[in-house]
Motif scaffolding. Structure first.
Motif, PDB file in Angstrom:
ATOM      1  N   MET A 135       0.812  -1.215   0.000  1.00  0.00           N
ATOM      2  CA  MET A 135       0.000   0.000   0.000  1.00  0.00           C
ATOM      3  C   MET A 135       0.851   1.272   0.000  1.00  0.00           C
ATOM      4  O   MET A 135       0.352   2.368  -0.238  1.00  0.00           O
ATOM      5  CB  MET A 135      -0.952   0.017   1.206  1.00  0.00           C
ATOM      6  N   MET A 136       2.156   1.147   0.242  1.00  0.00           N
ATOM      7  CA  MET A 136       3.025   2.318   0.216  1.00  0.00           C
ATOM      8  C   MET A 136       3.287   2.720  -1.228  1.00  0.00           C
ATOM      9  O   MET A 136       3.558   1.873  -2.076  1.00  0.00           O
ATOM     10  CB  MET A 136       4.327   2.014   0.948  1.00  0.00           C
ATOM     11  N   THR A 137       3.211   4.022  -1.500  1.00  0.00           N
ATOM     12  CA  THR A 137       3.245   4.511  -2.870  1.00  0.00           C
ATOM     13  C   THR A 137       4.334   5.551  -3.093  1.00  0.00           C
ATOM     14  O   THR A 137       4.931   6.082  -2.141  1.00  0.00           O
ATOM     15  CB  THR A 137       1.886   5.141  -3.230  1.00  0.00           C
ATOM     16  N   ILE A 138       4.539   5.864  -4.378  1.00  0.00           N
ATOM     17  CA  ILE A 138       5.467   6.937  -4.747  1.00  0.00           C
ATOM     18  C   ILE A 138       5.002   8.270  -4.149  1.00  0.00           C
ATOM     19  O   ILE A 138       5.815   9.092  -3.725  1.00  0.00           O
ATOM     20  CB  ILE A 138       5.588   7.018  -6.276  1.00  0.00           C
ATOM     21  N   ALA A 139       3.693   8.468  -4.087  1.00  0.00           N
ATOM     22  CA  ALA A 139       3.159   9.694  -3.480  1.00  0.00           C
ATOM     23  C   ALA A 139       3.535   9.772  -2.001  1.00  0.00           C
ATOM     24  O   ALA A 139       3.839  10.865  -1.484  1.00  0.00           O
ATOM     25  CB  ALA A 139       1.640   9.739  -3.640  1.00  0.00           C
ATOM     26  N   ASP A 140       3.539   8.623  -1.309  1.00  0.00           N
ATOM     27  CA  ASP A 140       3.964   8.599   0.095  1.00  0.00           C
ATOM     28  C   ASP A 140       5.426   9.016   0.214  1.00  0.00           C
ATOM     29  O   ASP A 140       5.804   9.745   1.141  1.00  0.00           O
ATOM     30  CB  ASP A 140       3.783   7.197   0.687  1.00  0.00           C
ATOM     31  N   VAL A 141       6.245   8.543  -0.720  1.00  0.00           N
ATOM     32  CA  VAL A 141       7.662   8.900  -0.702  1.00  0.00           C
ATOM     33  C   VAL A 141       7.834  10.404  -0.906  1.00  0.00           C
ATOM     34  O   VAL A 141       8.583  11.068  -0.181  1.00  0.00           O
ATOM     35  CB  VAL A 141       8.444   8.123  -1.781  1.00  0.00           C
ATOM     36  N   SER A 142       7.131  10.956  -1.880  1.00  0.00           N
ATOM     37  CA  SER A 142       7.225  12.401  -2.152  1.00  0.00           C
ATOM     38  C   SER A 142       6.815  13.213  -0.933  1.00  0.00           C
ATOM     39  O   SER A 142       7.475  14.207  -0.574  1.00  0.00           O
ATOM     40  CB  SER A 142       6.338  12.762  -3.344  1.00  0.00           C
ATOM     41  N   VAL A 169       8.589   2.286  -5.314  1.00  0.00           N
ATOM     42  CA  VAL A 169       9.022   2.768  -4.005  1.00  0.00           C
ATOM     43  C   VAL A 169      10.476   2.374  -3.758  1.00  0.00           C
ATOM     44  O   VAL A 169      11.285   3.178  -3.266  1.00  0.00           O
ATOM     45  CB  VAL A 169       8.095   2.225  -2.897  1.00  0.00           C
ATOM     46  N   ILE A 170      10.806   1.149  -4.105  1.00  0.00           N
ATOM     47  CA  ILE A 170      12.185   0.677  -3.951  1.00  0.00           C
ATOM     48  C   ILE A 170      13.151   1.541  -4.759  1.00  0.00           C
ATOM     49  O   ILE A 170      14.244   1.883  -4.303  1.00  0.00           O
ATOM     50  CB  ILE A 170      12.285  -0.801  -4.361  1.00  0.00           C
ATOM     51  N   ASP A 171      12.736   1.926  -5.963  1.00  0.00           N
ATOM     52  CA  ASP A 171      13.588   2.750  -6.821  1.00  0.00           C
ATOM     53  C   ASP A 171      13.967   4.074  -6.165  1.00  0.00           C
ATOM     54  O   ASP A 171      15.040   4.627  -6.447  1.00  0.00           O
ATOM     55  CB  ASP A 171      12.880   3.047  -8.144  1.00  0.00           C
ATOM     56  N   LEU A 172      13.098   4.595  -5.311  1.00  0.00           N
ATOM     57  CA  LEU A 172      13.305   5.911  -4.714  1.00  0.00           C
ATOM     58  C   LEU A 172      13.986   5.858  -3.346  1.00  0.00           C
ATOM     59  O   LEU A 172      14.299   6.890  -2.770  1.00  0.00           O
ATOM     60  CB  LEU A 172      11.963   6.636  -4.579  1.00  0.00           C
ATOM     61  N   ALA A 173      14.211   4.646  -2.832  1.00  0.00           N
ATOM     62  CA  ALA A 173      14.777   4.497  -1.493  1.00  0.00           C
ATOM     63  C   ALA A 173      16.293   4.698  -1.491  1.00  0.00           C
ATOM     64  O   ALA A 173      16.970   4.489  -2.495  1.00  0.00           O
ATOM     65  CB  ALA A 173      14.440   3.119  -0.940  1.00  0.00           C
ATOM     66  N   ASP A 174      16.803   5.083  -0.342  1.00  0.00           N
ATOM     67  CA  ASP A 174      18.256   5.168  -0.168  1.00  0.00           C
ATOM     68  C   ASP A 174      18.848   3.789   0.126  1.00  0.00           C
ATOM     69  O   ASP A 174      19.950   3.471  -0.325  1.00  0.00           O
ATOM     70  CB  ASP A 174      18.586   6.127   0.975  1.00  0.00           C
ATOM     71  N   TYR A 175      18.107   2.996   0.892  1.00  0.00           N
ATOM     72  CA  TYR A 175      18.573   1.654   1.244  1.00  0.00           C
ATOM     73  C   TYR A 175      17.386   0.703   1.309  1.00  0.00           C
ATOM     74  O   TYR A 175      16.268   1.112   1.649  1.00  0.00           O
ATOM     75  CB  TYR A 175      19.294   1.655   2.600  1.00  0.00           C
ATOM     76  N   ILE A 176      17.651  -0.582   1.022  1.00  0.00           N
ATOM     77  CA  ILE A 176      16.637  -1.633   1.116  1.00  0.00           C
ATOM     78  C   ILE A 176      17.097  -2.607   2.191  1.00  0.00           C
ATOM     79  O   ILE A 176      18.211  -3.141   2.110  1.00  0.00           O
ATOM     80  CB  ILE A 176      16.483  -2.401  -0.215  1.00  0.00           C
ATOM     81  N   ARG A 185      15.792   9.872  15.170  1.00  0.00           N
ATOM     82  CA  ARG A 185      14.383  10.212  14.924  1.00  0.00           C
ATOM     83  C   ARG A 185      13.911   9.426  13.709  1.00  0.00           C
ATOM     84  O   ARG A 185      14.550   9.444  12.648  1.00  0.00           O
ATOM     85  CB  ARG A 185      14.230  11.709  14.698  1.00  0.00           C
ATOM     86  N   VAL A 186      12.774   8.754  13.875  1.00  0.00           N
ATOM     87  CA  VAL A 186      12.276   7.842  12.840  1.00  0.00           C
ATOM     88  C   VAL A 186      10.831   8.172  12.515  1.00  0.00           C
ATOM     89  O   VAL A 186       9.996   8.357  13.417  1.00  0.00           O
ATOM     90  CB  VAL A 186      12.388   6.377  13.303  1.00  0.00           C
ATOM     91  N   TYR A 187      10.532   8.232  11.209  1.00  0.00           N
ATOM     92  CA  TYR A 187       9.186   8.561  10.748  1.00  0.00           C
ATOM     93  C   TYR A 187       8.687   7.442   9.836  1.00  0.00           C
ATOM     94  O   TYR A 187       9.420   6.969   8.966  1.00  0.00           O
ATOM     95  CB  TYR A 187       9.199   9.873   9.960  1.00  0.00           C
ATOM     96  N   PRO A 188       7.444   7.014   9.996  1.00  0.00           N
ATOM     97  CA  PRO A 188       6.898   5.995   9.084  1.00  0.00           C
ATOM     98  C   PRO A 188       6.622   6.587   7.715  1.00  0.00           C
ATOM     99  O   PRO A 188       6.155   7.726   7.609  1.00  0.00           O
ATOM    100  CB  PRO A 188       5.604   5.563   9.773  1.00  0.00           C
ATOM    101  N   LEU A 189       6.917   5.821   6.671  1.00  0.00           N
ATOM    102  CA  LEU A 189       6.615   6.274   5.310  1.00  0.00           C
ATOM    103  C   LEU A 189       5.115   6.463   5.145  1.00  0.00           C
ATOM    104  O   LEU A 189       4.662   7.389   4.483  1.00  0.00           O
ATOM    105  CB  LEU A 189       7.148   5.257   4.298  1.00  0.00           C
ATOM    106  N   SER A 190       4.338   5.578   5.765  1.00  0.00           N
ATOM    107  CA  SER A 190       2.881   5.698   5.729  1.00  0.00           C
ATOM    108  C   SER A 190       2.302   5.358   7.090  1.00  0.00           C
ATOM    109  O   SER A 190       2.594   4.292   7.638  1.00  0.00           O
ATOM    110  CB  SER A 190       2.293   4.756   4.673  1.00  0.00           C
TER     111      SER A 190
END
Length: 304
Positions: free
Chosen positions: A179-186, A207-214, A252-257
């Protein structure tokens, strides 16, 4: 539940566990109180190894059904308890043992890799298991050039990026990560411009494409604790934040969604853990004719 009541129940759980020679295992996505009362908190691979190696006679598994099944398969002589018997994994239900047999008939030369997020009957029809942490290593260990990966299409697609083997994905998915999307990343990048983005390989390719690490969940914790960075966005179930705050103080940690919550992982409560220890129920039992074949696939993974 008040903090006082939670402390009282937690103390009672620890007493009961000691009395009954029980070890409590909890996944990183469990509620904070359950994580805190557990002997071991980790991801699927860490908990599978723990289930196989602990000396205690009773294993209390705070997770979802396939995890308790895996523990029962690896330790058939022990009592394995699943405090929340209705804690099912929807992705594990997206493929059956019969469907694996059909795949084998269609692709007779392919090896079958079953994510641990599968039922015992699916593992029994597979060659080897994997977790998100070791999936690529498992695939690369196989002699076959063609590999069926099931049930998660996103994990299969991620592995396919790094191997020359032909990956044949089943079209299952984790509804939480999917359910996590490119819009969530933006949105997250806009709100936290200096934060690193870590996502789970069960996420969608975009989403993976836009991540710094997997990373797997435990991989995320190790990365954050070791990093010089102070802010992170995590593309996984937010239950992990409790472990990060405990093990990586000052980060400090924030959820993507905020919506990406696994309702089944949250079904285990302190009250259910205590009740399970008192009554030694509900017990997870896997028929030996299935367990024996599934054990081979799991142990092959653990040997890698």
């Amino acid at each position: 539940m008040s903090e006082v009541i939670a402390r009282d129940i937690s103390s009672e759980i620890r007493l009961r566990a000691e009395e009954k020679d029980a070890v409590i295992l909890a996944h990183n996505y469990q509620v904070a109180g359950v994580q805190d009362v557990a002997d071991i908190v980790g991801d699927s691979l860490e908990l599978a190894r723990a289930a196989a190696g602990r000396r205690e006679e009773i294993i209390v598994f705070c997770g979802v059904d396939f995890m308790a099944e895996t523990a029962a398969i690896l330790s058939p002589e022990k009592t394995v308890l699943l405090p929340a018997p209705d804690a099912h994994c929807p992705m594990a239900g997206m493929i059956t043992g019969g469907e694996v047999k059909t795949l084998r008939e269609r692709f007779p030369d392919a090896a079958v890799v079953a994510y641990v997020n599968t039922t015992a009957e699916v593992k029994a029809e597979s060659d080897i298991c994997c977790t998100s942490a070791n999936a690529l290593k498992v695939v690369e260990s196989l002699e076959a050039d063609q590999v069926i990966m099931l049930p998660d299409r996103n994990l299969a697609g991620y592995v396919a990026r790094f191997t020359e083997k032909e990956i044949l994905p089943w079209q299952g998915f984790c509804y939480v990560h999917d359910m996590m999307t490119i819009a969530d990343v933006s949105r997250a990048r806009l709100n936290h411009p200096g934060a690193e983005l870590l996502v789970h390989p069960e996420c969608r390719p975009g989403v993976i494409d836009l991540a710094d690490y997997i990373h797997s969940t435990s991989g995320m914790i190790r990365h954050i604790c070791a990093s010089d960075k102070r802010e992170f966005i995590i593309g996984t179930e937010p239950g992990i934040i409790h472990q990060i705050e405990k093990r990586c103080p000052g980060k400090r940690v924030y959820p993507l969604s905020e919506k990406a919550v696994c309702i089944n992982m949250k079904k285990t409560s302190l009250e259910k853990v205590l009740q399970s220890l008192e009554n030694l129920t509900p017990r997870m039992v896997v028929p030996e004719e299935i367990a024996a074949r599934a054990r081979v696939a799991i142990e092959r993974m653990l040997q890698i």
